[in-house]
Write an enzyme that holds these catalytic residues in place. Structure first.
Site, PDB file in Angstrom:
ATOM      1  N   SER A   1      -5.230  63.659  24.814  1.00  0.00           N
ATOM      2  CA  SER A   1      -6.102  64.151  25.880  1.00  0.00           C
ATOM      3  C   SER A   1      -7.357  63.291  26.020  1.00  0.00           C
ATOM      4  O   SER A   1      -8.207  63.548  26.863  1.00  0.00           O
ATOM      5  CB  SER A   1      -6.497  65.610  25.625  1.00  0.00           C
ATOM      6  OG  SER A   1      -7.001  65.756  24.305  1.00  0.00           O
TER       7      SER A   1
ATOM      8  N   THR B   1     -15.550  88.217  67.562  1.00  0.00           N
ATOM      9  CA  THR B   1     -14.604  88.905  66.692  1.00  0.00           C
ATOM     10  C   THR B   1     -13.235  88.491  67.245  1.00  0.00           C
ATOM     11  O   THR B   1     -13.104  88.291  68.457  1.00  0.00           O
ATOM     12  CB  THR B   1     -14.763  90.443  66.728  1.00  0.00           C
ATOM     13  OG1 THR B   1     -14.510  90.896  68.053  1.00  0.00           O
ATOM     14  CG2 THR B   1     -16.154  90.883  66.289  1.00  0.00           C
ATOM     15  N   HIS B   2     -12.281  88.317  66.377  1.00  0.00           N
ATOM     16  CA  HIS B   2     -10.950  87.816  66.789  1.00  0.00           C
ATOM     17  C   HIS B   2     -11.056  86.460  67.495  1.00  0.00           C
ATOM     18  O   HIS B   2     -10.205  86.126  68.311  1.00  0.00           O
ATOM     19  CB  HIS B   2     -10.233  88.801  67.713  1.00  0.00           C
ATOM     20  CG  HIS B   2     -10.263  90.218  67.228  1.00  0.00           C
ATOM     21  ND1 HIS B   2      -9.256  90.774  66.476  1.00  0.00           N
ATOM     22  CD2 HIS B   2     -11.207  91.181  67.379  1.00  0.00           C
ATOM     23  CE1 HIS B   2      -9.570  92.035  66.188  1.00  0.00           C
ATOM     24  NE2 HIS B   2     -10.757  92.310  66.720  1.00  0.00           N
TER      25      HIS B   2
ATOM     26  N   SER C   1     -12.169  56.834  64.991  1.00  0.00           N
ATOM     27  CA  SER C   1     -10.717  56.702  64.881  1.00  0.00           C
ATOM     28  C   SER C   1     -10.387  55.220  64.905  1.00  0.00           C
ATOM     29  O   SER C   1     -11.108  54.426  65.497  1.00  0.00           O
ATOM     30  CB  SER C   1     -10.066  57.417  66.055  1.00  0.00           C
ATOM     31  OG  SER C   1      -8.840  56.800  66.392  1.00  0.00           O
TER      32      SER C   1
ATOM     33  N   LYS D   1     -13.405  58.596  69.891  1.00  0.00           N
ATOM     34  CA  LYS D   1     -13.423  59.701  68.923  1.00  0.00           C
ATOM     35  C   LYS D   1     -14.620  59.681  67.974  1.00  0.00           C
ATOM     36  O   LYS D   1     -15.102  58.636  67.563  1.00  0.00           O
ATOM     37  CB  LYS D   1     -12.154  59.646  68.054  1.00  0.00           C
ATOM     38  CG  LYS D   1     -10.862  59.974  68.756  1.00  0.00           C
ATOM     39  CD  LYS D   1     -10.745  61.419  69.199  1.00  0.00           C
ATOM     40  CE  LYS D   1     -10.607  62.382  68.050  1.00  0.00           C
ATOM     41  NZ  LYS D   1      -9.335  62.225  67.346  1.00  0.00           N
TER      42      LYS D   1
ATOM     43  N   GLU E   1     -13.872  68.762  57.410  1.00  0.00           N
ATOM     44  CA  GLU E   1     -12.413  68.788  57.236  1.00  0.00           C
ATOM     45  C   GLU E   1     -12.025  68.556  55.778  1.00  0.00           C
ATOM     46  O   GLU E   1     -11.140  69.213  55.239  1.00  0.00           O
ATOM     47  CB  GLU E   1     -11.752  67.724  58.119  1.00  0.00           C
ATOM     48  CG  GLU E   1     -11.748  68.092  59.584  1.00  0.00           C
ATOM     49  CD  GLU E   1     -11.194  66.973  60.445  1.00  0.00           C
ATOM     50  OE1 GLU E   1     -10.254  67.228  61.204  1.00  0.00           O
ATOM     51  OE2 GLU E   1     -11.695  65.835  60.362  1.00  0.00           O
TER      52      GLU E   1
ATOM     53  N   GLN F   1      -4.826  72.876  26.022  1.00  0.00           N
ATOM     54  CA  GLN F   1      -5.361  71.559  26.362  1.00  0.00           C
ATOM     55  C   GLN F   1      -5.366  71.345  27.880  1.00  0.00           C
ATOM     56  O   GLN F   1      -6.134  70.552  28.401  1.00  0.00           O
ATOM     57  CB  GLN F   1      -4.535  70.473  25.658  1.00  0.00           C
ATOM     58  CG  GLN F   1      -5.007  69.064  25.900  1.00  0.00           C
ATOM     59  CD  GLN F   1      -4.399  68.087  24.912  1.00  0.00           C
ATOM     60  OE1 GLN F   1      -4.719  68.081  23.733  1.00  0.00           O
ATOM     61  NE2 GLN F   1      -3.478  67.258  25.385  1.00  0.00           N
TER      62      GLN F   1
ATOM     63  N   LYS G   1      -8.547  71.710  30.653  1.00  0.00           N
ATOM     64  CA  LYS G   1      -9.661  70.798  30.901  1.00  0.00           C
ATOM     65  C   LYS G   1      -9.644  70.113  32.251  1.00  0.00           C
ATOM     66  O   LYS G   1     -10.640  70.126  32.980  1.00  0.00           O
ATOM     67  CB  LYS G   1      -9.735  69.770  29.788  1.00  0.00           C
ATOM     68  CG  LYS G   1     -10.358  70.384  28.591  1.00  0.00           C
ATOM     69  CD  LYS G   1     -10.197  69.600  27.352  1.00  0.00           C
ATOM     70  CE  LYS G   1     -10.118  70.583  26.216  1.00  0.00           C
ATOM     71  NZ  LYS G   1      -8.890  71.422  26.275  1.00  0.00           N
TER      72      LYS G   1
HETATM   73  N1  ARG Z   1      -7.149  68.394  22.370  1.00  0.00           N
HETATM   74  C1  ARG Z   1      -6.969  69.734  21.972  1.00  0.00           C
HETATM   75  C2  ARG Z   1      -7.279  70.679  23.146  1.00  0.00           C
HETATM   76  O1  ARG Z   1      -7.816  70.209  24.069  1.00  0.00           O
HETATM   77  C3  ARG Z   1      -7.877  70.052  20.836  1.00  0.00           C
HETATM   78  C4  ARG Z   1      -7.428  71.192  19.982  1.00  0.00           C
HETATM   79  C5  ARG Z   1      -6.187  70.829  19.265  1.00  0.00           C
HETATM   80  N2  ARG Z   1      -5.807  71.796  18.292  1.00  0.00           N
HETATM   81  C6  ARG Z   1      -4.615  71.796  17.723  1.00  0.00           C
HETATM   82  N3  ARG Z   1      -4.367  72.722  16.884  1.00  0.00           N
HETATM   83  N4  ARG Z   1      -3.693  70.934  18.055  1.00  0.00           N
HETATM   84  O2  ARG Z   1      -6.978  71.849  23.139  1.00  0.00           O
END
Ligand code: ARG
Length: 461
Positions: free
Chosen positions: A25, A157-158, A279, A285, A292, A324, A327
């Site tokens: 990650s 309205t509408h 455009s 345009k 948008e 994970q 994120k």
């Molecule tokens: N990169 C992992 C996450 O974002 C960290 C935690 C990993 N923990 C584990 N037991 N493998 O969740």
């Protein structure tokens, strides 16, 4: 790529390179590095404070972590895939710097409570930044509303002309939506601001740690009561995405109106060159790309909310690697919301101009004063439903004659009902129609001025 490490003596061979890549990650959680270092510093201080490591070791760990922070700031810390994630990357570098002492940092901690801590620290600061942006946006709305109390715009309205309103009243509707967004983020903040640090992998730790000490160092308002819950709870992330989705709903609705208003058909606003695009083929345009894009980006945030809900629904306690996946959903939502708030603020502050002549033509050329004719009769003792039916007839007659209500002669009015007098004309003039809606929260100018005053107080809080 450096040699792939083995996990511990338990493992005989390294990860398959493709699996290492799949598992990693670091490419995105590097975003958490500041928070990871801050969290680790608090943990190291706590280890020393409780005597789990020596004071000197604690100081070395803190200094090493600060060194990594400055290396990162100077662009000298760029861990690769082999580090797996930001937590391992920092720990590995710390051990390079400090030798064996670096290896003590992870005493009484797991990446599970660590990542939960980092994510909360990250989100907590992002929430505050977004709240500040909302305030700035509200200020722009207020400024625009202040100079447009007596500018009239058709109310719908509408999407059918209904009753004219003050343009300030219309803008203040968005101010209030954003006010709720700001408050909602405050609620999310309170539940984000709880420390899972010290929950360990899932069950706590055998070391005499002090969770309240780390929570205090990190400015958390409290600690998770249950370690299993602490490492696996992502409610705060989902709540944030709910609040974010509603912000996007509001920005998207506003965008849709601006897009309509900028069309030739409505013609209520003109886009300035600084916030419009052309455009590649049609030279005439001028396109409303900003609203948008905001409308379009709304889908991403909704998608992230859905992704996290589905992510969580089948997870057994406690930590699972699925987590994970939270994120990128958070990072992308934060980035999207911040860029949309910024772009919309600029658009509103300097990118569009209302067209008073078009607005005035619009409110003077329809039957949106019909309710006021019915109210006129009702105020003179005619039961409202009877008045309503009569005005329906008046509108039909006008349509047949190609006239507006203001074009009827007094004789014509009086033939329709004897209660009509000369003052019917002032009663149906658009500015009077608006001014007369003087009920609390209504569009009457007096109410709008009061609303502006209240709004100013709301954002001082
Ligand atoms: N990169 C992992 C996450 O974002 C960290 C935690 C990993 N923990 C584990 N037991 N493998 O969740």
């Amino acid at each position: 790529m450096t040699e792939q490490k083995t996990w511990s003596q338990r493992f005989e061979s390294a990860l398959h390179p493709a699996i290492a890549l799949f598992n990693a990650s670091i490419t995105f959680d590097i975003e958490l590095i500041e928070y990871d270092i801050t969290g680790s510093i608090a943990h190291a201080k706590m280890l020393a404070h409780t005597g789990i490591i020596s004071t000197q070791e604690g100081e070395q760990l803190v200094a090493g972590l600060e060194q990594i922070r400055s290396e990162y700031h100077q662009g000298q810390f760029n861990p690769g895939i082999e580090a797996e994630d930001v937590h391992f990357a920092v720990e590995r570098r710390l051990t390079e710097i400090l030798g064996d002492v670096g290896k003590k940092l992870h005493t009484a901690r797991s990446r599970n409570d660590q990542v939960g801590t980092d994510t909360r620290l990250y989100l907590r600061s992002q929430i505050s930044l977004i709240q500040t942006q909302i305030r700035e946006f509200q200020r722009v709305l207020l400024e625009l509303a202040e100079v447009n109390v007596e500018t009239l715009i058709p109310g719908y309205t509408h999407l059918q002309r209904a009753q004219p309103v003050s343009l300030a009243h219309h803008l203040l509707a968005y101010f209030q939506m954003l006010q709720r967004d700001w408050e909602r983020l405050g609620d999310v903040y309170r539940r984000t601001n709880i420390s899972p640090l010290g929950c360990g992998a899932l069950a706590g730790t055998t070391f005499p740690i002090d969770r309240h000490y780390t929570a205090e160092l990190l400015d958390f308002a409290g600690v998770y009561e249950n370690s299993l819950d602490g490492v696996s709870d992502r409610d705060f992330a989902i709540e944030f995405l709910c609040a974010s989705s509603l912000i996007m709903v509001h920005l998207s609705r506003f965008s849709e109106e601006i897009i309509l208003w900028a069309s030739e058909e409505f013609g209520f606003v003109k886009l300035k060159d600084s916030c419009a695009t052309g455009s590649s083929i049609m030279p005439q345009k001028k396109n409303p790309d900003v609203p948008e894009l905001v409308r379009g980006k709304t889908g991403r945030v909704f998608g992230h909310l859905q992704a996290l809900l589905v992510l969580m629904k089948g997870l057994p306690l406690a930590y699972n690697k699925d987590l994970q996946e939270d994120k990128e959903a958070l990072f992308d939502s934060v980035k999207t919301i911040k860029s949309c708030l910024e772009a919309m603020k600029i658009l509103l502050a300097e990118g569009l101009e209302f067209r008073p002549e078009r607005l005035s033509t619009a409110v003077n050329s329809d039957f949106s004063n019909a309710t006021d004719v019915a109210d006129y009769l009702a105020a003179r003792g005619v039961p409202f439903r009877e008045a309503y039916n009569l005005v329906g007839k008046v509108v039909r007659i006008c349509l047949e004659k190609g006239k507006l209500l203001k074009d009827l002669t007094l004789v014509e009015w009086q033939e329709l009902h004897p209660a009509f007098e000369e003052d019917i004309y002032s009663a149906i003039a658009p500015s009077q129609v608006v001014a007369a809606r003087n009920s609390y929260g209504g569009t009457g100018f007096e109410q709008v001025r009061l609303a502006l005053k209240n709004a100013r107080t709301q954002i001082q809080a």
